[in-house]
Write an enzyme that holds these catalytic residues in place. Sequence first.
Site, short mmCIF file in Angstrom:
data_model
loop_
_atom_site.label_atom_id
_atom_site.label_comp_id
_atom_site.label_asym_id
_atom_site.label_seq_id
_atom_site.Cartn_x
_atom_site.Cartn_y
_atom_site.Cartn_z
N SER A 53 -10.80 -12.78 9.88
CA SER A 53 -9.61 -13.23 9.14
C SER A 53 -9.25 -14.67 9.49
O SER A 53 -9.53 -15.16 10.58
CB SER A 53 -8.42 -12.32 9.44
N GLN A 54 -8.57 -15.29 8.54
CA GLN A 54 -8.01 -16.62 8.76
C GLN A 54 -7.04 -16.55 9.95
O GLN A 54 -6.24 -15.62 10.05
CB GLN A 54 -7.25 -17.00 7.49
#
Length: 215
Positions: A65-66
């Site tokens: 994930s970011q």
Amino acid sequence: MLKDLPRHKGLRNQLVATLKAKGIKNKKVLEAIANVPRHLFMDSGFIDFAYQDKPFPIAADQTISQPYTVAFQTELLEVEPGSKVLEIGTGSGYQTAILMELNAIVYSIERQKELYDKAKKFLPKVGYVPKKLIFGDGYLGLEEESPFDRIIVTAGAPFVPNPLLSQLKIGGKLVIPVGEDVQKMTVFTRKGEKEFDKKEYGDFRFVPMLKNSVK
């Protein structure tokens, strides 16, 4: 070789500054982001980009994930030292490591065998050993270890699985992105046996939470 060099630490500090500018305020969460060597959780081809605020592919058609998303979810989770946390979707193990930096007691479930095997070998090498790492179906939660203070779902859920709500302690929180193509970041706080408070916090995009049960 697993190396965390001064330049990586410098890049993490820049990432922390980016996250602050985007509105992440929790000091402990920012410290955790500054401490966890994200580049070690990524395929070697992406290492040079590890401290950009972007998601990147990992094995099994999944993504890491970011960092903003990880920080945002973790901030909403309001982890206390010693919190018993169930993580649905171990993935690369990066979010697991962030939770452990906050001194949470982490139970993590991964549905993809390839990612589960990788995380089980890798996490101890970088100093993060969850209380339990399980290959299983996140929709079912982990009844035998419940109740949990906190539950975090790191994939897009088309609906809120009832077992996750029922496995929360009274006063516990579930942070889950809910929706098909675009997800609403949703926080459920358990107020009583059948009573939940629900709040929504903006739109996100996650890889889908797999529906089929583990074979």
